[in-house]
Design an enzyme around this catalytic site. Sequence first.
Site, PDB file in Angstrom:
ATOM      1  N   GLY A   1       0.830  -1.211   0.000  1.00  0.00           N
ATOM      2  CA  GLY A   1       0.000   0.000   0.000  1.00  0.00           C
ATOM      3  C   GLY A   1       0.856   1.249   0.000  1.00  0.00           C
ATOM      4  O   GLY A   1       0.618   2.185   0.775  1.00  0.00           O
TER       5      GLY A   1
ATOM      6  N   THR B   1       1.491   3.665  -2.294  1.00  0.00           N
ATOM      7  CA  THR B   1       1.286   4.822  -3.180  1.00  0.00           C
ATOM      8  C   THR B   1       0.496   5.958  -2.541  1.00  0.00           C
ATOM      9  O   THR B   1       0.405   7.037  -3.122  1.00  0.00           O
ATOM     10  CB  THR B   1       0.559   4.391  -4.469  1.00  0.00           C
ATOM     11  OG1 THR B   1      -0.735   3.866  -4.144  1.00  0.00           O
ATOM     12  CG2 THR B   1       1.365   3.347  -5.228  1.00  0.00           C
ATOM     13  N   ARG B   2      -0.052   5.731  -1.352  1.00  0.00           N
ATOM     14  CA  ARG B   2      -0.881   6.765  -0.713  1.00  0.00           C
ATOM     15  C   ARG B   2      -0.624   6.794   0.786  1.00  0.00           C
ATOM     16  O   ARG B   2      -0.093   5.861   1.362  1.00  0.00           O
ATOM     17  CB  ARG B   2      -2.371   6.487  -0.960  1.00  0.00           C
ATOM     18  CG  ARG B   2      -2.788   6.494  -2.404  1.00  0.00           C
ATOM     19  CD  ARG B   2      -4.227   6.012  -2.560  1.00  0.00           C
ATOM     20  NE  ARG B   2      -5.169   6.861  -1.839  1.00  0.00           N
ATOM     21  CZ  ARG B   2      -6.441   6.528  -1.621  1.00  0.00           C
ATOM     22  NH1 ARG B   2      -6.921   5.378  -2.041  1.00  0.00           N
ATOM     23  NH2 ARG B   2      -7.252   7.357  -0.980  1.00  0.00           N
TER      24      ARG B   2
ATOM     25  N   ASN C   1       1.447  -2.350   5.384  1.00  0.00           N
ATOM     26  CA  ASN C   1       0.717  -1.098   5.547  1.00  0.00           C
ATOM     27  C   ASN C   1      -0.646  -1.090   4.844  1.00  0.00           C
ATOM     28  O   ASN C   1      -1.546  -0.371   5.262  1.00  0.00           O
ATOM     29  CB  ASN C   1       1.574   0.047   5.004  1.00  0.00           C
ATOM     30  CG  ASN C   1       0.777   1.327   4.827  1.00  0.00           C
ATOM     31  OD1 ASN C   1       0.439   2.014   5.785  1.00  0.00           O
ATOM     32  ND2 ASN C   1       0.446   1.647   3.575  1.00  0.00           N
TER      33      ASN C   1
ATOM     34  N   SER D   1      -4.514   0.001  14.777  1.00  0.00           N
ATOM     35  CA  SER D   1      -5.304   1.216  14.990  1.00  0.00           C
ATOM     36  C   SER D   1      -5.831   1.267  16.417  1.00  0.00           C
ATOM     37  O   SER D   1      -6.018   0.221  17.066  1.00  0.00           O
ATOM     38  CB  SER D   1      -6.492   1.238  14.016  1.00  0.00           C
ATOM     39  OG  SER D   1      -7.426   2.235  14.361  1.00  0.00           O
TER      40      SER D   1
ATOM     41  N   TYR E   1     -13.451  -2.932  10.583  1.00  0.00           N
ATOM     42  CA  TYR E   1     -12.102  -2.379  10.631  1.00  0.00           C
ATOM     43  C   TYR E   1     -11.440  -2.667  11.980  1.00  0.00           C
ATOM     44  O   TYR E   1     -10.283  -3.116  12.038  1.00  0.00           O
ATOM     45  CB  TYR E   1     -12.170  -0.871  10.389  1.00  0.00           C
ATOM     46  CG  TYR E   1     -10.830  -0.178  10.356  1.00  0.00           C
ATOM     47  CD1 TYR E   1     -10.003  -0.295   9.241  1.00  0.00           C
ATOM     48  CD2 TYR E   1     -10.392   0.603  11.425  1.00  0.00           C
ATOM     49  CE1 TYR E   1      -8.769   0.337   9.202  1.00  0.00           C
ATOM     50  CE2 TYR E   1      -9.167   1.241  11.391  1.00  0.00           C
ATOM     51  CZ  TYR E   1      -8.358   1.103  10.275  1.00  0.00           C
ATOM     52  OH  TYR E   1      -7.136   1.725  10.243  1.00  0.00           O
TER      53      TYR E   1
ATOM     54  N   LYS F   1      -8.052  -4.944  12.668  1.00  0.00           N
ATOM     55  CA  LYS F   1      -6.854  -4.374  13.278  1.00  0.00           C
ATOM     56  C   LYS F   1      -6.538  -5.023  14.632  1.00  0.00           C
ATOM     57  O   LYS F   1      -5.376  -5.086  15.046  1.00  0.00           O
ATOM     58  CB  LYS F   1      -7.013  -2.860  13.426  1.00  0.00           C
ATOM     59  CG  LYS F   1      -7.039  -2.120  12.086  1.00  0.00           C
ATOM     60  CD  LYS F   1      -5.754  -2.325  11.312  1.00  0.00           C
ATOM     61  CE  LYS F   1      -5.688  -1.491  10.044  1.00  0.00           C
ATOM     62  NZ  LYS F   1      -4.408  -1.652   9.322  1.00  0.00           N
TER      63      LYS F   1
END
Length: 251
Positions: A13, A15-16, A88, A138, A151, A155
């Site tokens: 992940g 690229t952002r 990530n 998170s 989510y 996590k």
Amino acid sequence: MEALNKRTILITGATRGIGWAIAQKAAQANHKVILTGRDPLSLKSRAEELKKKFPKTEIQAITLDVSNRSSVANAAKLIKDIDILINNAGITADSTFKKMSPEIWDEVISVNLTGVFNSTHALLDKINQGGQIITLTSKSALFGNFGQANYAASKAGIIAFTKTLAKELQKSMIRVNSVSPAAVTDMTLPVLKSLKETYGQNIPDEWKMGSSSDVANFIINDLIESEMTGKIFSVNGSEIGYWQEPTFHKL
């Protein structure tokens, strides 16, 4: 500032958001950076951007969808060895549990939790002795968060995965740690918007956030050289620490 020990760092992940911030910080320190992501066009653009900005740094870009085992297996064939694996890649698809469809539950678990299994399982034998696996978790995993059952569950699974793998890989001299970042990114903006609608400007302190750059600084400047393992670190701006082990309270 150039790193004293040059490492090969693979970021999923990349690229952002936090992944891209880590990639830039790693390239700036002249580590070899392996960018991965689902979109080949974005990967190519980001790799070119890094090569232009840091011409002395070795950059490799590999298309990889962590939720697709064939994609991960094909990507692994292109990788000789790595020192640091940064898991990530992650997504959100928020909804209250009553309205949550099986599809968005499966999608988030597939990327955020099963994706960490897929990438780690495929690349484990390529991690050099003395290397490290870093996962991203998170605060939602620790405290829960309204509308994020999928989510938070994914996590929380990462925390258990991290602690278990740290025990199993200690004999192989591979450290495993997790970072719980508090950073404003494309993924956290919807959560912040929801919190502002609920609390106005009086957002709870635990949801006040630093930047992706703060998280990247900690990972590249501190964590990859740390001897600690099995820890869940927290990074919120300049406030950095790690969470204690759970405490049993007798009723």
